[in-house]
Write a protein that holds these residues in place. Structure first.
Motif, PDB file in Angstrom:
ATOM      1  N   MET A 339     -13.360  -3.167 -12.955  1.00  0.00           N
ATOM      2  CA  MET A 339     -12.940  -3.928 -11.758  1.00  0.00           C
ATOM      3  C   MET A 339     -11.793  -3.886 -11.607  1.00  0.00           C
ATOM      4  N   ALA A 340     -10.979  -3.291 -12.469  1.00  0.00           N
ATOM      5  CA  ALA A 340      -9.524  -2.988 -12.325  1.00  0.00           C
ATOM      6  C   ALA A 340      -8.876  -2.666 -10.972  1.00  0.00           C
ATOM      7  N   GLY A 341      -9.568  -1.820 -10.363  1.00  0.00           N
ATOM      8  CA  GLY A 341      -8.764  -1.009  -9.407  1.00  0.00           C
ATOM      9  C   GLY A 341      -8.787  -1.862  -8.166  1.00  0.00           C
ATOM     10  N   ALA A 342      -9.956  -2.906  -7.961  1.00  0.00           N
ATOM     11  CA  ALA A 342     -10.336  -3.766  -6.964  1.00  0.00           C
ATOM     12  C   ALA A 342      -9.444  -4.955  -7.120  1.00  0.00           C
ATOM     13  N   SER A 343      -9.245  -5.528  -8.259  1.00  0.00           N
ATOM     14  CA  SER A 343      -8.492  -6.661  -8.570  1.00  0.00           C
ATOM     15  C   SER A 343      -7.175  -6.454  -8.636  1.00  0.00           C
ATOM     16  N   GLU A 344      -6.555  -5.254  -8.953  1.00  0.00           N
ATOM     17  CA  GLU A 344      -5.173  -5.015  -8.927  1.00  0.00           C
ATOM     18  C   GLU A 344      -4.778  -4.825  -7.480  1.00  0.00           C
ATOM     19  N   ALA A 345      -5.786  -4.185  -6.486  1.00  0.00           N
ATOM     20  CA  ALA A 345      -5.328  -4.175  -5.120  1.00  0.00           C
ATOM     21  C   ALA A 345      -5.304  -5.747  -4.532  1.00  0.00           C
ATOM     22  N   ILE A 346      -5.995  -6.515  -4.926  1.00  0.00           N
ATOM     23  CA  ILE A 346      -5.980  -7.955  -4.468  1.00  0.00           C
ATOM     24  C   ILE A 346      -4.529  -8.621  -5.060  1.00  0.00           C
ATOM     25  N   TYR A 347      -4.247  -8.541  -6.259  1.00  0.00           N
ATOM     26  CA  TYR A 347      -3.264  -9.041  -7.122  1.00  0.00           C
ATOM     27  C   TYR A 347      -1.916  -8.501  -6.253  1.00  0.00           C
ATOM     28  N   SER A 348      -1.896  -7.328  -5.800  1.00  0.00           N
ATOM     29  CA  SER A 348      -0.665  -6.635  -5.097  1.00  0.00           C
ATOM     30  C   SER A 348      -0.614  -7.259  -3.643  1.00  0.00           C
ATOM     31  N   ILE A 349      -1.751  -7.409  -2.976  1.00  0.00           N
ATOM     32  CA  ILE A 349      -1.773  -7.850  -1.806  1.00  0.00           C
ATOM     33  C   ILE A 349      -1.182  -9.235  -1.856  1.00  0.00           C
ATOM     34  N   LEU A 350      -1.776 -10.324  -2.741  1.00  0.00           N
ATOM     35  CA  LEU A 350      -1.276 -11.579  -2.870  1.00  0.00           C
ATOM     36  C   LEU A 350       0.361 -11.492  -3.057  1.00  0.00           C
ATOM     37  N   MET A 351       1.013 -10.531  -3.974  1.00  0.00           N
ATOM     38  CA  MET A 351       2.283 -10.525  -4.188  1.00  0.00           C
ATOM     39  C   MET A 351       3.044 -10.049  -2.759  1.00  0.00           C
ATOM     40  N   MET A 352       2.460  -9.392  -2.013  1.00  0.00           N
ATOM     41  CA  MET A 352       2.981  -8.707  -0.776  1.00  0.00           C
ATOM     42  C   MET A 352       3.042  -9.933   0.225  1.00  0.00           C
ATOM     43  N   GLN A 353       2.070 -10.542   0.320  1.00  0.00           N
ATOM     44  CA  GLN A 353       2.011 -11.715   1.254  1.00  0.00           C
ATOM     45  C   GLN A 353       2.898 -12.931   0.923  1.00  0.00           C
ATOM     46  N   ASN A 354       3.222 -12.999  -0.265  1.00  0.00           N
ATOM     47  CA  ASN A 354       3.955 -14.056  -0.851  1.00  0.00           C
ATOM     48  C   ASN A 354       5.389 -13.775  -1.284  1.00  0.00           C
ATOM     49  N   ASP A 355       6.012 -12.546  -1.040  1.00  0.00           N
ATOM     50  CA  ASP A 355       7.132 -12.151  -1.467  1.00  0.00           C
ATOM     51  C   ASP A 355       7.488 -12.171  -2.689  1.00  0.00           C
ATOM     52  N   PHE A 356       6.783 -11.588  -3.682  1.00  0.00           N
ATOM     53  CA  PHE A 356       7.250 -11.490  -5.048  1.00  0.00           C
ATOM     54  C   PHE A 356       6.589 -10.255  -5.503  1.00  0.00           C
ATOM     55  N   ILE A 357       7.000  -9.958  -6.906  1.00  0.00           N
ATOM     56  CA  ILE A 357       6.487  -8.862  -7.655  1.00  0.00           C
ATOM     57  C   ILE A 357       6.223  -9.688  -9.104  1.00  0.00           C
ATOM     58  N   ALA A 358       5.089  -9.998  -9.439  1.00  0.00           N
ATOM     59  CA  ALA A 358       4.819 -10.483 -10.751  1.00  0.00           C
ATOM     60  C   ALA A 358       5.206  -9.577 -12.005  1.00  0.00           C
ATOM     61  N   GLY A 359       6.133  -9.990 -12.887  1.00  0.00           N
ATOM     62  CA  GLY A 359       6.845  -9.395 -13.860  1.00  0.00           C
ATOM     63  C   GLY A 359       5.735  -8.681 -14.765  1.00  0.00           C
ATOM     64  N   SER A 360       6.035  -7.479 -15.321  1.00  0.00           N
ATOM     65  CA  SER A 360       5.147  -6.611 -16.312  1.00  0.00           C
ATOM     66  C   SER A 360       5.258  -7.528 -17.601  1.00  0.00           C
ATOM     67  N   LEU A 361       4.272  -8.520 -17.954  1.00  0.00           N
ATOM     68  CA  LEU A 361       4.475  -9.528 -19.019  1.00  0.00           C
ATOM     69  C   LEU A 361       4.429  -8.594 -20.349  1.00  0.00           C
ATOM     70  N   ASN A 362       5.317  -9.255 -21.333  1.00  0.00           N
ATOM     71  CA  ASN A 362       5.338  -8.714 -22.492  1.00  0.00           C
ATOM     72  C   ASN A 362       6.289  -7.166 -22.740  1.00  0.00           C
ATOM     73  N   PHE A 363       6.865  -6.911 -21.467  1.00  0.00           N
ATOM     74  CA  PHE A 363       7.546  -5.676 -21.538  1.00  0.00           C
ATOM     75  C   PHE A 363       9.410  -5.717 -22.021  1.00  0.00           C
ATOM     76  N   ASP A 364       9.457  -5.883 -23.317  1.00  0.00           N
ATOM     77  CA  ASP A 364      10.713  -5.958 -23.816  1.00  0.00           C
ATOM     78  C   ASP A 364      11.694  -4.904 -23.797  1.00  0.00           C
ATOM     79  N   HIS A 365      11.155  -3.701 -24.220  1.00  0.00           N
ATOM     80  CA  HIS A 365      11.754  -2.645 -24.605  1.00  0.00           C
ATOM     81  C   HIS A 365      10.950  -1.371 -24.126  1.00  0.00           C
ATOM     82  N   PRO A 366      11.642  -0.324 -23.306  1.00  0.00           N
ATOM     83  CA  PRO A 366      10.748   1.046 -23.276  1.00  0.00           C
ATOM     84  C   PRO A 366      10.796   1.969 -24.411  1.00  0.00           C
TER      85      PRO A 366
END
Length: 408
Positions: A339-366
């Motif tokens: 389901m990931a490709g479809a759900s992530e399209a929806i997650y991204s549309i929700l961000m675009m509609q509401n003017d935010f980018i959800a942070g990449s959770l648990n990203f501390d160090h590259p």
């Protein structure tokens, strides 16, 4: 003349919520849907981490005989599709009088198949499988059920492409509508959330073992990532030509600008850089936009050592010096697989509609491979009009979508 293709309805059944509003809020708040499952640990899983996907209650909508033909993922897909059709203002009267297609991503039906075959082996009789077993255990069970339940009479196709399945379903819908072969298609992806569907993954030692901190376990792009966390649910989008949507008076949520795809032609489970990079390059070629038009990249990044690093390098290869904001929502959801490709399209549309980018959770160090991309660690209030979403799967199947706000 190629037709414009738009999205007019969305529906979601996710560990982040079972409505678009709940999912939007969870994304913004950086809430994780990952838990520790005592049931999986007792059963013998090396890692008992998983996404907490709510069970679907179909009793208010469908009779018992109908429900008996639907495995877990088809139930999720039914609930998500009800939402999407409602938002798109596609009622049953309209569907009954028009040709509406269906393309849905699904690549396994483990629990239903196992249950039927266990009954056969235990009794020594195939009759014990049950009358509905064949319809529940086929890979096309989701499209088979949805097409019959909603009377969808256009194309009826299951996209079976590993973790690119949901994205491929959207891309195929875009291609058919763009070329005038269909006016409207329901598409999406579904993933069963039971433990049997991912037991073999656990046997491959693909999962994070950070069991003492479930919500810190999925760590896309992070130096200390140690494996993915399995998720599930369903996501549905209603996709149609711009002219068809305007004629219906449908709400237009976003436009599919382009689709790219590729095969690695290499190792069955270990990704490379060139395959994903070709998927991105073809998507830009087909869309007619440039990397600098993209305001956000929703990465496939599943929190595995090789996968995240090679995707980061592919993104860098295509975007060059432009440090486009990149996140992976899998830090919150785990890997929702088919389901990931479809759900992530929806997650991204929700961000675009509401003017935010959800942070990449648990990203501390590259690490030395992921440092080349601009990973956003925390929710950021920002405006963007177009995003790119990657989905890559076992066997080297790659899919990339570019989706943007609709310009009149």
């Amino acid at each position: 003349m190629k037709r414009r293709v738009v999205i007019t309805g969305m529906g979601i059944w996710s560990c982040l919520g079972t409505s678009l509003e709940a999912v939007r809020d969870a994304l913004y708040q950086g809430r994780s849907g990952i838990i520790f499952s005592p049931e999986r640990k007792k059963a013998g899983f090396r890692s008992a981490l998983c996404a907490d996907v709510p069970k679907a209650d179909l009793k208010p909508y469908l009779d018992r005989n109908t429900r008996q033909l639907m495995p877990e993922e088809a139930q999720y897909a039914y609930m998500a599709t009800r939402q999407a059709l409602s938002q798109a203002r596609l009622d049953q009267d309209y569907i009954d009088c028009h040709e509406v297609g269906l393309i849905y991503g699904n690549d396994s039906v483990a629990e239903a198949t196992m249950t039927a075959l266990d009954r056969f082996r235990q009794t020594g009789s195939t009759a014990a499988c049950g009358g509905g077993a064949i319809f529940k255990s086929m890979n096309s069970t989701v499209t088979m059920n949805l097409a019959c339940l909603f009377h969808l009479r256009g194309i009826n196709l299951t996209a079976s492409a590993a973790c690119a399945s949901g994205s491929q379903s959207i891309g195929l819908a875009w291609m058919l509508i763009r070329n005038g072969l269909q006016d409207c298609i329901v598409c999406g992806g579904a993933q069963e959330a039971n433990m049997y569907s991912v037991a073999a993954f656990d046997g491959l030692m693909a999962f994070s073992t950070r069991e003492d901190a479930p919500q810190r376990a999925s760590r896309p792009f992070d130096r200390d990532r140690d494996g993915l966390v399995p998720g599930g649910g369903a996501a549905t989008l209603v996709v149609e030509s711009y002219e068809h949507a305007v004629r219906r008076g449908a709400p237009i949520l976003a436009e599919i600008i382009g689709w790219g795809f590729s095969g690695n032609g290499d190792h069955i489970s270990t990704p490379n850089i060139s395959g994903p990079a070709r998927s991105l390059e073809l998507c830009f070629l087909n869309s007619g936009v440039s990397p600098h038009d993209i305001g956000y990249v929703n990465a496939h990044a599943t929190s595995t050592r090789a996968g995240d690093g090679r995707e980061a390098e592919a993104i860098h290869q295509v975007f060059g010096s432009y440090l486009v904001p990149v996140t992976s929502t899998k830090g919150q959801t785990g890997h929702e697989m088919w389901m990931a490709g479809a759900s992530e399209a929806i997650y991204s549309i929700l961000m675009m509609q509401n003017d935010f980018i959800a942070g990449s959770l648990n990203f501390d160090h590259p690490d030395e491979h992921t440092a080349c991309v601009n990973v956003i660690p925390e929710t950021t209030d920002t405006h963007f009009d177009m995003f790119l979403s990657n989905s890559f799967g076992f066997g080297g199947t790659n899919s990339t979508l570019i989706i943007g706000k609709v310009k009149k």
